[in-house]
Design a protein around this motif. Structure first.
Motif, mmCIF file in Angstrom:
data_model
loop_
_atom_site.group_PDB
_atom_site.id
_atom_site.type_symbol
_atom_site.label_atom_id
_atom_site.label_comp_id
_atom_site.label_asym_id
_atom_site.label_seq_id
_atom_site.Cartn_x
_atom_site.Cartn_y
_atom_site.Cartn_z
ATOM 1 N N GLU A 31 0.791 -1.229 0.000
ATOM 2 C CA GLU A 31 0.000 0.000 0.000
ATOM 3 C C GLU A 31 0.821 1.276 0.000
ATOM 4 O OE1 GLU A 31 0.601 -1.998 2.462
ATOM 5 O OE2 GLU A 31 0.932 -0.882 4.303
ATOM 6 N N SER A 32 2.084 1.207 0.447
ATOM 7 C CA SER A 32 2.857 2.441 0.630
ATOM 8 C C SER A 32 4.319 2.214 0.257
ATOM 9 C CB SER A 32 2.791 2.847 2.114
ATOM 10 O OG SER A 32 3.371 1.812 2.901
ATOM 11 N N TRP B 28 6.662 2.746 2.232
ATOM 12 C CA TRP B 28 7.194 2.081 3.432
ATOM 13 C C TRP B 28 7.127 0.572 3.251
ATOM 14 C CZ3 TRP B 28 6.378 -1.549 7.040
ATOM 15 C CH2 TRP B 28 7.046 -1.453 8.259
ATOM 16 N N ARG B 29 5.954 0.093 2.812
ATOM 17 C CA ARG B 29 5.740 -1.356 2.693
ATOM 18 C C ARG B 29 6.655 -1.948 1.620
ATOM 19 N NH1 ARG B 29 4.083 -3.935 6.502
ATOM 20 N NH2 ARG B 29 2.663 -2.217 6.876
ATOM 21 N N ASP C 173 6.517 -5.772 12.365
ATOM 22 C CA ASP C 173 5.875 -4.470 12.124
ATOM 23 C C ASP C 173 4.677 -4.236 13.043
ATOM 24 O OD1 ASP C 173 4.726 -2.173 10.985
ATOM 25 O OD2 ASP C 173 3.848 -3.285 9.315
ATOM 26 N N ARG C 174 3.659 -5.127 13.011
ATOM 27 C CA ARG C 174 2.436 -4.880 13.773
ATOM 28 C C ARG C 174 2.173 -6.020 14.762
ATOM 29 N NH1 ARG C 174 -1.439 -2.656 8.827
ATOM 30 N NH2 ARG C 174 0.022 -1.063 8.136
ATOM 31 N N PHE D 92 4.353 2.392 17.970
ATOM 32 C CA PHE D 92 3.448 3.325 17.291
ATOM 33 C C PHE D 92 2.820 4.338 18.260
ATOM 34 C CE2 PHE D 92 2.973 -0.637 14.610
ATOM 35 C CZ PHE D 92 3.708 -0.172 13.536
ATOM 36 N N PRO E 26 -0.809 0.414 13.812
ATOM 37 C CA PRO E 26 -0.352 1.812 13.710
ATOM 38 C C PRO E 26 -1.502 2.809 13.735
ATOM 39 C CG PRO E 26 0.055 0.621 11.647
ATOM 40 C CD PRO E 26 -0.352 -0.384 12.660
ATOM 41 N N ARG F 212 -1.165 5.241 16.814
ATOM 42 C CA ARG F 212 -0.771 6.609 16.449
ATOM 43 C C ARG F 212 -1.876 7.593 16.826
ATOM 44 N NH1 ARG F 212 2.028 4.890 10.685
ATOM 45 N NH2 ARG F 212 3.919 4.078 11.643
ATOM 46 N N PHE G 190 -3.816 4.268 4.541
ATOM 47 C CA PHE G 190 -2.374 4.310 4.254
ATOM 48 C C PHE G 190 -2.061 4.487 2.762
ATOM 49 C CE2 PHE G 190 -1.618 1.889 8.416
ATOM 50 C CZ PHE G 190 -1.064 2.984 9.047
ATOM 51 N N HIS H 83 -1.219 9.767 9.250
ATOM 52 C CA HIS H 83 -0.565 8.591 9.836
ATOM 53 C C HIS H 83 0.524 7.974 8.967
ATOM 54 C CE1 HIS H 83 -3.799 7.381 13.045
ATOM 55 N NE2 HIS H 83 -3.524 8.666 13.075
ATOM 56 N N ASN H 84 0.651 8.380 7.683
ATOM 57 C CA ASN H 84 1.850 7.948 6.946
ATOM 58 C C ASN H 84 2.169 8.900 5.801
ATOM 59 O OD1 ASN H 84 0.333 7.141 4.680
ATOM 60 N ND2 ASN H 84 1.280 5.131 4.534
ATOM 61 N N ASP I 162 6.649 8.198 9.098
ATOM 62 C CA ASP I 162 7.413 7.242 8.280
ATOM 63 C C ASP I 162 8.845 7.759 8.083
ATOM 64 O OD1 ASP I 162 5.553 5.254 8.079
ATOM 65 O OD2 ASP I 162 5.105 5.546 5.953
ATOM 66 N N CYS J 11 9.398 6.105 11.223
ATOM 67 C CA CYS J 11 9.012 4.709 11.452
ATOM 68 C C CYS J 11 9.851 3.922 10.452
ATOM 69 C CB CYS J 11 7.520 4.523 11.167
ATOM 70 S SG CYS J 11 6.999 2.794 11.293
HETATM 71 O O1 AHR Z 1 2.755 -0.556 9.820
HETATM 72 C C1 AHR Z 1 3.583 0.445 9.351
HETATM 73 C C2 AHR Z 1 2.797 1.389 8.497
HETATM 74 O O2 AHR Z 1 2.228 0.681 7.418
HETATM 75 C C3 AHR Z 1 3.588 2.496 7.853
HETATM 76 O O3 AHR Z 1 3.598 3.656 8.586
HETATM 77 C C4 AHR Z 1 2.790 2.733 6.631
HETATM 78 O O4 AHR Z 1 3.410 3.544 5.677
HETATM 79 C C5 AHR Z 1 2.512 1.344 6.223
HETATM 80 O O5 AHR Z 1 1.620 1.185 5.217
#
Ligand code: AHR
Length: 324
Positions: A43-44, A46-47, A120-121, A139, A175, A179, A203, A229-230, A258, A278
């Motif tokens: 999705e991002s 970051w990912r 990560d989560r 977070f 997150p 957050r 995200f 949040h990102n 991020d 992050c």
């Molecule tokens: O879990 C981390 C978050 O997930 C990051 O901040 C975000 O960019 C990603 O999609």
């Protein structure tokens, strides 16, 4: 009979050679560690950076990594975990898209004797023995850091009232929950800070832009702060602000989480005011923990990487390349 004796002689010669060189016969060599990694999606930035870092770290460590992309769906991640169990991997690694609903599949992994490492989560479970450990950002602290920056900024501006809009990450993800909680635990007690609305941007950059368009329409001229949040959603929100003739970083304070390269560049340009780091670079530590787990060792239950905050109060010349 002749053939059998020739074969026996060959085996003896091979064993003798191994004994002389000290090498183990091939069949006895330790098999490489195999891990199954269920990534939640792409999705991002970051990912994407995290997946790349994990792949490179596995190569460096000589670990075979089966990678499955969950494409943003919990059911795909559950199917991937079941596949890893069927393959009898040494360790299952996964980034849970949401916190709830993992107990059944993790019980199956436990019954198969395969240790699970969350990255990560985190997950919500009544049985902590379903996973061996977790490595990922704090977070809640990130949210608090974002809130503390805002109070410092309000002091520096001598602000009497600041109207905040919040663009949150994926509903029910760690997150998103933490957050939000961390930020509000800092700002909600300060009468100068008024949150107008929190909207969900999942995200995604495209959703960040859509959320900002909606907020600009609803709160025309009233928005002083965007807390996103990102970075991906922030980049989308900045597009919407600029399209509406609003100057991000000047007319509206922008706080993001991020620290991807594009966000740091915009911080340096003055279009973002605060970037709470992050890090997606968890790969080397994940491989170290997997090696321990594959060897039957215990690991610490929770590991947080050390993270920074970059703001317009700081000297930004020393920030190195972000790598994603
Ligand atoms: O879990 C981390 C978050 O997930 C990051 O901040 C975000 O960019 C990603 O999609």
């Amino acid at each position: 009979m002749k053939k059998i004796s020739a074969l026996l002689m060959l085996i003896c010669a091979a064993l003798l050679l191994c004994a002389c060189t000290g090498e183990k016969p091939a069949a006895e060599e330790a098999a490489p560690i195999v891990i199954g990694f269920s990534q939640l999606g792409s999705e991002s930035s970051w990912r994407i950076g995290n997946t790349k870092d994990m792949t490179e770290a596995a190569e460096r460590a000589g670990i075979t990594m089966m990678l499955k992309d969950g494409r943003q769906k919990q059911e795909n991640q559950i199917a991937a975990i079941r596949e890893f169990i069927a393959h009898r991997v040494d360790v299952i690694v996964f980034s849970p898209i949401v916190e709830d609903g993992w107990d059944n599949v993790l019980r199956e992994a436990k019954q198969a004797g395969i240790p699970v490492l969350l990255i990560d989560r985190i997950i919500q479970t009544t049985d902590d023995s379903l996973y061996a450990g977790c490595i990922g950002a704090d977070f809640y602290l990130e949210g608090r850091n974002a809130g503390e920056y805002l109070l410092k900024k309000a002091d520096a501006m001598g602000a009497k009232e600041l109207h905040v809009v919040e663009i949150t990450g994926t509903e029910d993800s760690t997150p998103m929950r933490q957050r939000m909680k961390g930020f509000h635990s800092v700002v909600d007690g300060d009468s100068r800070i008024v949150t107008l609305e929190s909207v969900n941007g999942d995200f995604l950059r495209s959703r960040g832009r859509e959320c900002m368009e909606y907020l600009l329409k609803k709160y025309d001229g009233e928005i002083d702060v965007v807390y996103s949040h990102n970075d991906s959603m922030t980049l989308g929100a900045i597009e919407a602000l600029e399209a509406a003739g609003v100057k991000p970083g000047q007319d509206v304070i922008i706080i993001t989480v991020d620290g991807e390269q594009a966000a740091i560049d915009l911080l340096k340009e003055g279009k973002i005011n605060c970037v709470v780091e992050c890090t997606p670079m968890l790969g080397d530590e994940v491989m170290r923990l997997c090696t321990k787990l594959a060897g039957g060792e215990k690991i610490v239950k929770l590991t947080h990487p050390v993270e920074q905050v970059f703001t317009d109060f700081d000297d930004l010349t020393q920030i190195g390349p972000r790598g994603y």
